[in-house]
Design an enzyme around this catalytic site. Structure first.
Site, PDB file in Angstrom:
ATOM      1  NE  ARG A 181      -2.895   0.438   3.338  1.00  0.00           N
ATOM      2  CZ  ARG A 181      -2.153   0.646   4.456  1.00  0.00           C
ATOM      3  NH1 ARG A 181      -1.401   1.726   4.567  1.00  0.00           N
ATOM      4  NH2 ARG A 181      -2.175  -0.225   5.442  1.00  0.00           N
ATOM      5  CE  LYS A 197     -12.320   6.935 -18.870  1.00  0.00           C
ATOM      6  NZ  LYS A 197     -12.357   7.633 -17.641  1.00  0.00           N
ATOM      7  CG  ASP A 212      -9.553  15.430 -15.340  1.00  0.00           C
ATOM      8  OD1 ASP A 212      -8.845  14.825 -16.166  1.00  0.00           O
ATOM      9  OD2 ASP A 212     -10.594  14.953 -14.863  1.00  0.00           O
TER      10      ASP A 212
END
Ligand SMILES: Cc1ncc(COP(=O)(O)O)c(C=O)c1O
Length: 384
Positions: free
Chosen positions: A51, A200, A175
């Site tokens: 993690r 994407k 973004d």
């Protein structure tokens, strides 16, 4: 030549990468492990628990930092968890100025999760700097920009927004999912944080869900690494590997996305059965000049409305498409079509989304890298 000085098309392949330390593997191995042996408490080789850090994720994070001309990269389990980490920098009572025409999931995260913890969001059109400044007050801490916006392809001036953010001592986050660093590098234009849905174009093959942040400032990076580890929405080793593999061909894919995007935007624009086409490459686009100055091309995302703005006509078209797949998401090698009002932007109330142009008849295309003549023929048969 040092890897730091490489040009973009070389950075996608080599940026931040080193042969693996164990056996010299050229491609980063998928370190499918949660933990690492220690010789004595604290006696480890840089990794303790996946993690906190995992070598495959670190390789991806280094690549992300390199292609965005940043210093620190962070990979998350999804684009939304990357945004979630940014908003967790804030305190109750803080305010955010955000574009009103943004991905529906980002809007939902802001409105339905973070507003209840006392963070206030102003969703506004950001084409005009005065409009942004009018919403800045003593509580404002962050400006959240998406450009080009999803799905209206509005362009926001990153340099001008950054000057405003600096004037008021605010963070500016961009973004960069639609443009990718191939077309636009927000950190070079003054942004503090770049965010990606790497699901994407960075991944590029519609086979993973990953998010990314890149920053230059060490103090900001430390705060975000703390949140990444403390909240735990990290990207797994397999997805890190696949995203890295995707990044290696980002430049060649983007080149073709742009070429095909331009051909399809022009095809739709001259089609009498189409009422309106949204694509920043048109000279008539309201912010074409800014797009031209801050982007090196116009990308493969296009939205359009059929003649008469008929919802039924829009649905008929997306149902008839054969090469374009009707599906959520974007940025993969294959062409996708979407109906924002019922799909990606369904979480935004109708009045709110229609204010920014997301009408029921709007269709969004993610133009892939197939033969463009096949894509045009498919649109032709669907539009009729
Ligand atoms: C522009 C933009 N930002 C953020 C996201 C959220 O990313 P993810 O789906 O990887 O959580 C998306 C997803 O479609 C997006 O299009």
């Amino acid at each position: 030549m040092s890897k730091k000085e490489l040009r973009f098309n070389s950075k996608t392949i080599h940026g931040g990468q080193q042969p693996d330390k164990a056996y010299g593997a050229v491609m980063p191995p998928i370190y499918q492990t949660s933990t690492y042996a220690q010789s004595t408490p604290g006696g480890h080789k840089g990794f303790e628990y996946s993690r906190s850090a995992n070598p495959t994720r670190t390789a991806l994070e280094n690549a992300l930092a390199s292609i965005e001309n940043g210093v620190y990269g962070l990979a998350f389990a999804s684009g939304l968890s990357a945004i979630d980490a940014v908003i967790k920098l804030l305190e109750p009572g803080d305010e955010v100025v955000s574009t009103n025409d943004l991905y529906g999931g980002s809007y939902r995260l802001f409105k339905q999760i973070f507003e209840k913890y006392g963070i206030k969001f102003h969703f506004i059109g950001m084409q005009n700097m005065d409009a942004i400044e009018a919403h800045i007050n003593a509580k404002t801490k962050l400006i959240w920009v998406e450009t080009p916006t999803n799905p209206m392809m509005n362009i926001i001036d990153i340099k001008a927004t950054s000057a405003l953010a600096k004037k008021h001592k605010l963070l500016l986050a961009v973004d960069n999912t639609f443009a990718t660093p191939y077309l636009q590098r927000p950190l070079d234009l003054g942004a503090d944080i770049v965010m990606h849905s790497a699901t994407k174009y960075l991944g590029g093959h519609s086979d993973l869900v990953v998010g990314a942040l890149v920053v230059k400032d060490k103090e900001l990076a430390d705060k975000l690494y703390f949140i990444q580890n403390a909240s735990g929405a990290v990207c797994g080793p397999m997805d890190s590997f696949l995203t890295l593999r995707g990044i290696k061909t980002l430049h060649v894919r983007m080149q073709r996305h742009c070429e095909n995007g331009e051909a399809i935007a022009n095809y739709l624009n001259q089609n009498p059965k189409i009422e309106k086409v949204y694509w920043p490459g048109f000279e008539s686009h309201p912010n074409h000049d800014i797009a031209k100055s801050q982007m090196s091309g116009f990308g493969g995302m296009i939205s359009f409305v059929p003649k008469g703005s008929s919802y039924e006509e829009a649905i008929k078209i997306v149902e008839k498409l054969e090469v374009f797949t009707l599906a959520e998401s974007l940025g993969g090698v294959e062409s996708l079509a979407g109906h924002p009002a019922s799909m990606t932007h369904a979480s935004i109330p109708k009045e709110e989304r229609e204010k920014s142009g997301v009408v029921d008849a709007l269709i969004r295309l993610s133009v892939g890298i197939e033969d463009v003549d096949d894509l045009i023929a498919d649109l032709e048969q669907a539009i009729g």
